[in-house]
Enzyme design. Structure first.
Site, mmCIF file in Angstrom:
data_model
loop_
_atom_site.group_PDB
_atom_site.id
_atom_site.type_symbol
_atom_site.label_atom_id
_atom_site.label_comp_id
_atom_site.label_asym_id
_atom_site.label_seq_id
_atom_site.Cartn_x
_atom_site.Cartn_y
_atom_site.Cartn_z
ATOM 1 N N GLU A 38 0.824 -1.210 0.000
ATOM 2 C CA GLU A 38 0.000 0.000 0.000
ATOM 3 C C GLU A 38 0.862 1.266 0.000
ATOM 4 O O GLU A 38 1.756 1.417 0.845
ATOM 5 C CB GLU A 38 -0.931 -0.046 1.226
ATOM 6 C CG GLU A 38 -1.760 1.187 1.464
ATOM 7 C CD GLU A 38 -2.803 1.457 0.380
ATOM 8 O OE1 GLU A 38 -3.410 0.499 -0.124
ATOM 9 O OE2 GLU A 38 -2.994 2.646 0.034
ATOM 10 N N THR A 80 -6.171 1.458 -5.358
ATOM 11 C CA THR A 80 -5.660 0.111 -5.095
ATOM 12 C C THR A 80 -6.277 -0.914 -6.052
ATOM 13 O O THR A 80 -5.594 -1.837 -6.504
ATOM 14 C CB THR A 80 -5.946 -0.281 -3.632
ATOM 15 O OG1 THR A 80 -5.206 0.608 -2.802
ATOM 16 C CG2 THR A 80 -5.532 -1.697 -3.324
ATOM 17 N N HIS A 193 -1.542 2.620 4.690
ATOM 18 C CA HIS A 193 -2.590 3.414 4.030
ATOM 19 C C HIS A 193 -2.692 4.795 4.681
ATOM 20 O O HIS A 193 -2.492 4.929 5.885
ATOM 21 C CB HIS A 193 -3.933 2.678 4.136
ATOM 22 C CG HIS A 193 -4.964 3.204 3.177
ATOM 23 N ND1 HIS A 193 -5.606 4.416 3.371
ATOM 24 C CD2 HIS A 193 -5.447 2.698 2.032
ATOM 25 C CE1 HIS A 193 -6.432 4.626 2.368
ATOM 26 N NE2 HIS A 193 -6.355 3.601 1.535
ATOM 27 N N ASP A 252 1.543 0.006 -4.930
ATOM 28 C CA ASP A 252 0.305 0.099 -5.715
ATOM 29 C C ASP A 252 0.105 1.474 -6.351
ATOM 30 O O ASP A 252 -0.275 1.575 -7.516
ATOM 31 C CB ASP A 252 -0.933 -0.326 -4.907
ATOM 32 C CG ASP A 252 -1.194 0.499 -3.658
ATOM 33 O OD1 ASP A 252 -0.375 1.380 -3.322
ATOM 34 O OD2 ASP A 252 -2.244 0.260 -3.005
ATOM 35 N N HIS A 253 0.378 2.538 -5.571
ATOM 36 C CA HIS A 253 0.138 3.892 -6.096
ATOM 37 C C HIS A 253 0.838 4.890 -5.198
ATOM 38 O O HIS A 253 1.456 4.514 -4.184
ATOM 39 C CB HIS A 253 -1.365 4.195 -6.207
ATOM 40 C CG HIS A 253 -2.140 3.914 -4.945
ATOM 41 N ND1 HIS A 253 -1.933 4.621 -3.786
ATOM 42 C CD2 HIS A 253 -3.091 2.990 -4.650
ATOM 43 C CE1 HIS A 253 -2.745 4.159 -2.852
ATOM 44 N NE2 HIS A 253 -3.453 3.149 -3.337
HETATM 45 C C1 GP9 Z 1 -8.842 -1.137 1.351
HETATM 46 C C2 GP9 Z 1 -7.677 -0.714 0.550
HETATM 47 C C3 GP9 Z 1 -7.749 0.741 0.270
HETATM 48 O O1 GP9 Z 1 -9.311 -2.405 1.106
HETATM 49 O O2 GP9 Z 1 -7.429 -1.500 -0.538
HETATM 50 O O3 GP9 Z 1 -7.534 1.067 -1.037
HETATM 51 P P1 GP9 Z 1 -7.223 2.551 -1.559
HETATM 52 O O4 GP9 Z 1 -8.025 3.512 -0.710
HETATM 53 O O5 GP9 Z 1 -5.743 2.782 -1.401
HETATM 54 O O6 GP9 Z 1 -7.634 2.511 -2.970
#
Ligand code: GP9
Length: 420
Positions: A38, A80, A193, A252-253
């Site tokens: 994340e 995500t 996150h 992921d980002h």
């Molecule tokens: C929660 C997580 C959040 O399941 O994958 O994703 P995001 O907010 O980063 O897209």
């Protein structure tokens, strides 16, 4: 349909032409463990603060892995879920919304399905509510055997949004250790996150003047996520899986922190617009191969859409079908110039970096040298912008129009010697 299929077949043929490579199939039958971390970005990899490395585990792992130093996330509003889709299904996300939510009923040829067709088990792990990003539905469509979501985990380490990464990896590994092999296991971490808050006892870095800022909190949580990854690697070794598993780790980002003065700690100057663009889009991607072979830094550009073709190539599963957009990153064959296309129409081939204008008119975009950051005449980039736009258009046709279903039908007819 015909035009899109023909265009995708050209891509497929280009991938297939790389299968003469000695690397093709050299890890056939290996397990695949993919970890999507994340908000993990590239800018602080290898850096220290307050006398400590921020990501010591990743830094060491990079040394014994194939590390793609100019790798970009290709996500849009689906964040995500877009990373998951781009990596596993090798198609572009939507300009707005999320494929996971809008098009979960459509047909895609994603990694779990493809590996299962080749004798693998496929399992996905994420310690949050299964309905978030419509994962329950989409993972069923992607043909995972099982999806372990929050309800399957014991909440014995409460951190961030839910379960801490250390416990998440430990509990997930309890399951992975029992999976039928070869396995494809996909773990999506969560602790790092936004808003990146950790209890004081878990903040192990001295972030100096960044203390009390969102960047300071981000570095602390990345340091924790890195340590958790270290525990996962140790567990893989303890289970005897290290030598027959390909470990793929990527961010992921971006972290959505756009306060540029907070980056000055790491970058000498963040005033250059294309440097900012590259910073926001750059995420790490490493592949640890079972024998530690092919370790080194790979400096060609690559993006999330290239992950599935890269894994298929190593596993000896042909990429010669018109189902994917990406191409294998780790190949000894001559692959020609690679272009990474962003969902907003930005693209880079490693030498040029094109940033579109908000009106989307190519001639109004800005062209830069990807190396020096110098702004160039837009006409230098314009001849190539059409290719990026075509890729986005073809991908949208497939996703929105559910065209892979038709491609598969056409192939079945052709395989039986018929004419479609
Ligand atoms: C929660 C997580 C959040 O399941 O994958 O994703 P995001 O907010 O980063 O897209």
């Amino acid at each position: 349909l015909d035009e899109t299929e023909a265009w995708m077949k050209d891509r497929a043929n280009a991938r297939q032409s790389l299968e003469q490579d000695p690397l093709f199939g050299s890890y056939k039958g290996s397990n695949v463990l993919m970890v999507q971390m994340e908000s993990l970005q590239t800018f602080m990899i290898g850096k220290s603060i307050g006398g400590k490395e921020i990501t010591p585990v990743l830094n060491d792992l990079i040394e014994e892995s194939a590390y793609f130093s100019r790798f970009y996330h290709q996500t849009s509003q689906g964040r995500t879920s877009d990373a998951d889709f781009a990596v596993n299904c090798s198609l572009q996300p939507m300009k707005s919304g999320s494929v996971f939510i809008q098009y979960a009923s459509h047909d895609f040829a994603c990694l779990p399905e493809t590996l299962k067709d080749n004798g693998y088990s496929a399992t996905v792990f994420h310690p949050y509510q299964g309905g978030f990003w419509n994962r329950n539905v989409m993972y069923d469509r992607m043909e995972y055997d099982e999806f372990y979501s929050l309800k399957h985990f014991e909440l014995d380490e409460r951190l961030g949004w839910a379960l801490g990464d250390k416990s998440f990896y430990r509990q997930s590994m309890d399951i992975v250790a029992e999976l039928p092999q070869p396995f494809h296991a996909f773990m999506i971490s969560l602790t790092s996150h936004h808003p990146y808050k950790l209890p004081a006892a878990q903040k192990l870095l001295n972030v100096e003047e960044l203390d009390g800022t969102i960047m300071g909190d981000y570095l602390q949580v990345v340091h924790y996520a890195d340590a958790a990854l270290g525990e996962l690697v140790e567990r893989l070794k303890a289970e005897g899986l290290w030598e027959n598993t390909i470990l793929a780790v990527y961010g992921d980002h971006d972290n959505s922190i756009q306060q540029w003065e907070l980056y000055e700690r790491f970058m000498e100057d963040t005033s250059n617009p294309v440097q900012r663009e590259q910073l926001v889009k750059s995420v790490p991607f490493l592949l640890h191969l079972p024998d530690g072979a092919h370790a080194g830094r790979y400096n060609d550009v690559g993006g999330q859409l290239d992950v599935t073709p890269t894994l298929l190539h190593l596993l000896g599963i042909s990429g010669g079908k018109p189902y994917w957009l990406g191409s294998p990153l780790l190949t000894e064959s001559e692959s020609g110039k690679r272009t990474v296309t962003q969902r907003n129409g930005a693209w880079t081939d490693g030498e040029l970096y094109f940033v579109p204008s908000p009106d989307g008119i190519p001639a109004n975009g800005t062209c830069y040298s990807a190396i020096s950051g110098e702004q160039l005449d837009t006409n230098v980039c314009l001849p190539f912008s059409g290719e990026a736009d075509t890729e986005l258009m073809m991908s949208d046709r497939i996703v929105i129009g559910d065209l892979l279903r038709s491609f598969e039908e056409d192939e079945a007819v052709e395989a039986m010697g018929g004419e479609r």
